[in-house]
Enzyme design. Structure first.
Site, short mmCIF file in Angstrom:
data_model
loop_
_atom_site.label_atom_id
_atom_site.label_comp_id
_atom_site.label_asym_id
_atom_site.label_seq_id
_atom_site.Cartn_x
_atom_site.Cartn_y
_atom_site.Cartn_z
N GLN A 198 0.87 -1.17 0.00
CA GLN A 198 0.00 0.00 0.00
C GLN A 198 0.90 1.22 0.00
O GLN A 198 1.43 1.62 1.04
CB GLN A 198 -0.93 -0.03 1.22
CG GLN A 198 -1.77 -1.31 1.30
CD GLN A 198 -2.84 -1.41 0.23
OE1 GLN A 198 -3.73 -0.58 0.15
NE2 GLN A 198 -2.75 -2.43 -0.64
N ALA B 243 -11.61 2.93 4.31
CA ALA B 243 -10.69 2.04 3.58
C ALA B 243 -9.80 2.81 2.61
O ALA B 243 -9.95 4.03 2.44
CB ALA B 243 -11.49 0.97 2.85
N HIS B 244 -8.92 2.09 1.97
CA HIS B 244 -7.95 2.75 1.08
C HIS B 244 -8.60 3.40 -0.13
O HIS B 244 -9.56 2.91 -0.67
CB HIS B 244 -6.83 1.81 0.63
CG HIS B 244 -7.27 0.50 0.05
ND1 HIS B 244 -6.36 -0.47 -0.29
CD2 HIS B 244 -8.49 -0.02 -0.24
CE1 HIS B 244 -7.01 -1.51 -0.76
NE2 HIS B 244 -8.28 -1.28 -0.75
N ASN B 245 -8.04 4.57 -0.47
CA ASN B 245 -8.45 5.31 -1.67
C ASN B 245 -9.85 5.87 -1.60
O ASN B 245 -10.40 6.32 -2.62
CB ASN B 245 -8.29 4.42 -2.92
CG ASN B 245 -6.85 4.00 -3.10
OD1 ASN B 245 -6.49 2.86 -2.83
ND2 ASN B 245 -6.01 4.94 -3.45
#
Lengths: 350, 350, 350
Positions: free
Chosen positions: B198, B239-241
């Site tokens: 990540q 969460a990511h993004n």
């Protein structure tokens, strides 16, 4: 440092009636299936009485109804499960913490720490905080300014208690617990949120246990209150100005929104939610995954769970939920139609 | 260290119109019910105007419509709730943190810490991190390599910011917050999960508040972005993004899955969820406990809550959900049957 | 400390077939849209093949079916997504941690710390704990008495592992993780909850990753078990005596209640819940927000999501759920009525 007790010694301390070999000695608890010689097990439900036959347990704890269900050394109790809990506590005493302050702890000015308390390495006790007798503050804990923690508390590593909160005796707080963080209060003003200072405290009674990573926000104006004997599991969120009545138990991942009052002896299932400004009566049981959106004035059991199914079936059935109102209207139309057809037929007949 | 102000002094700072005794002095805010002499309260809804009669408050903040609803010393404002928030901030200033680095803090090489910033005991600032003016880094916080934190931040004890994240001014982060942990990314390869590094960051704007134990993952390839003025309650998972638009407020226990974009000025209720790769428009309101599984292109209010009931009633009604598709077919059959019956009867009549 | 590789070098390490300019050199991964010269991207789905035309990537990773879809330097792999993950790991090596124990760490008596391990400032390793080769214990972590952690673990700051837990190789645990906290076990005894000592451990296999603020409780009597290759996202709650089968992946905010066994290679969506004492088969997929209240014996996909709608529509449709049983009875009545009407008409005809 294993301890062991004879059944007779256990009964002398905890009550109950010994049957069979009273000198049988046990040093650990276990389930009927996994128990080994030297271990004591228990049966809480006569339905599973058959399991007694195969157990290797040295002794068992039984209810009155099962008193003669085995020849094993046994203790008879009105409440075998609670009795087992007490025996387990006897056989598994918490490791004693060394009284005193670890040199790698940081202690603020005017902190009042009982001489019997234990403050671990990297714990920080802020100015004016009070730590009661025999309390244990774990590694990396932070106890804020003017916090009061009673006696016999056990804070596992990395618990945070914000300033001014007040906690009774016998608190157990697991790692990651946060007590007294700001409630979620803000006012919209010309397109921007303005923070409303959260000036209440968290006030916690005696005999409360709080699970890992659970959060309890401080009150906005008045206090957030957790009464005596409340048990909170892990990852629960208690919002500002909530009051939780004595001896209520809440399972993991539950969220309780602001200013809601929960009664005494409630049982709240995992991942349930309770909206804000509600009042939940005493002895209310709420199912897992259930959102409570209105006050509950009557003791009893409440649920709101969508039944799971194979995804294909779920999709096939669920699509109709978006048209349920139409379906009801169609049924009503059918009823009216059939009714008028009936009337019509009767008319012709006459 | 109590502060107090005359109404006239407050109005001079915050605007608004003083009616009644302008020299009345107040030192704390409170609700109308609990206010004591020396305290100022507020009324946000004319509906509750009757409460003004019984209050012991020294003064009140009122909207224009209620300007004459009491003879108490009062300040009239267009937005009494926001005005109250500002008065409370005035009367409850944050305790000032001592500038400087506590000797029990650990500071990495090349960390750039403003001289006015305060780094508490047991905090760790890693190599190359930047801490802006007047920012306060609490006990046990960890600020990773090359992190940039702007001015006037307040990180309560035990906040973690992973390496390379960038944060604007005025961040408030409560205990247990984790910013920049790895997103949940992996690829299945011959029966084993392979981790996808990540390598994005978390980028946070100005004036953001993040509640206790909330987590914000770093981006997989690009960044996770929290825009200006966003307010996140406790125990939220971002969460990511994900990108969260400016001034959006999210209540506790919400989960937002990866790569979803949430608009500006959205309000998201507690324990709601938003699936991944969706786009939520500006000014969308999502009810508590609601899962959003498709993009929302239109401002408005959305919900998906299963209504709670006594468990016995819930069971009785809910069992039919598994057969809803059949029920719809049965209704359709009835309609067709009745229709053909009608046709038949008409035929005979003719 | 940027690293770069020629495609030929990458293929030599990771396999795959190079097409086009094999000396093309890449130093970072990126999406097709955002890639810059010197970066390598990937295409996992032929459907998006058109994106290859516009990319500025130096090189791409493609499946066999797309091998000729571009003239760019490229590596052909059976599993482009997994290949990309491996390339990313190659280009983004974790920063190496300095072996050794930081002077501001606190190490208990008889702790066995491999010389290649790294113990950060403010970490605490309790008596008798074992830390394996090349493992990194971050700032503020607490590793309890007699814990065993294998090799190559990476614990980010502020992870807590309670006493006696056993962890395999290659653990990744993100900040705020709590492993081994007490399960939620108590017995009611004359109006008070008695705590049941939680004397099991948490036992974790190899290659497990645990997301930020996730909690895993220790077993009540036996152990809680996380098998090899399990991946847990953030904010998950795993209760006591749960067993999670190898290579199962669980998304954020999920709660798993006590004594449930989850199979191997399951995929569990965000905010789902699984009640206690259940058994979930291998290869079960559970949708986000779904509560599983019964054991699942068959592989497949399962769901229980209430469909969202505009709040007004939701209200209009949902009100009928409280009367679904009545509706079914009304439809049954209609069917019987129509049936007897039919019979009646037939009778008259004859």
């Amino acid at each position: 440092m294993t301890v062991s007790y004879r059944l007779s010694e256990i009964a002398a301390r905890l009550g109950g009636r010994v049957l069979g070999h009273a000198d049988a000695r046990v040093s650990q608890v276990a389930t009927l299936e996994t128990a080994l010689p030297g271990q004591i097990s228990f049966l809480t439900n006569s339905k599973y009485r058959a399991q007694l036959a195969g157990t290797k347990a040295e002794a068992v704890i039984l209810g009155e109804a099962d008193a003669d269900a085995t020849g094993l050394p046994r203790i008879i109790s009105d409440n075998p499960y609670a009795y087992f809990a007490k025996v387990s506590a006897l056989l598994n005493p918490l490791p004693e913490a060394m009284p005193g302050i670890h040199p790698a702890a940081v202690i603020g000015a005017d902190a009042k720490i009982d001489a019997s308390a234990s403050i671990a390495a990297t714990a920080v006790i802020a100015d004016g905080a009070t730590i009661g007798a025999f309390s244990v503050i774990g590694e990396g804990c932070y106890i804020g300014e003017n916090v009061v923690i009673g006696g016999h508390a056990r804070l596992y590593p990395r618990v945070v208690v914000y300033h001014d909160c007040v906690i009774g005796d016998n608190l157990i707080a697991h790692s990651g617990v946060v007590i007294g963080s700001d409630g979620f209060g803000m006012a919209m003003d010309e397109g921007r949120w303005i923070k409303i200072p959260q000036i209440g405290r968290v006030v916690i009674g005696n005999d409360v246990e709080i699970g890992a990573n659970t959060t309890v926000d401080r009150g906005a104006l008045d206090d957030t209150v957790i009464e005596d004997g409340v048990k909170l599991d892990n990852q629960i969120q208690i919002a500002h100005n909530v009051r939780i009545g004595a001896h209520t138990a809440i399972a993991g991942c539950v969220g309780v929104a602001g200013s809601t009052t929960i009664g005494r002896y409630c049982l709240i299932g995992g991942s349930a939610g309770i909206l804000g400004h509600l009042k939940i009566a005493d002895h209310v049981e709420i199912a897992a995954f259930t959102l409570i959106g209105k006050s509950i004035n009557e003791a009893g059991s409440y649920a709101a769970i969508f039944p799971f199914a194979k995804t294909a079936d779920w999709r096939k059935n669920t699509v109709h939920l978006r048209h349920l109102d139409d379906l009801v209207k169609r049924v009503k139309n059918l009823e009216q139609h059939l009714e008028s057809l009936n009337t019509e037929l009767l008319k012709r007949e006459s």
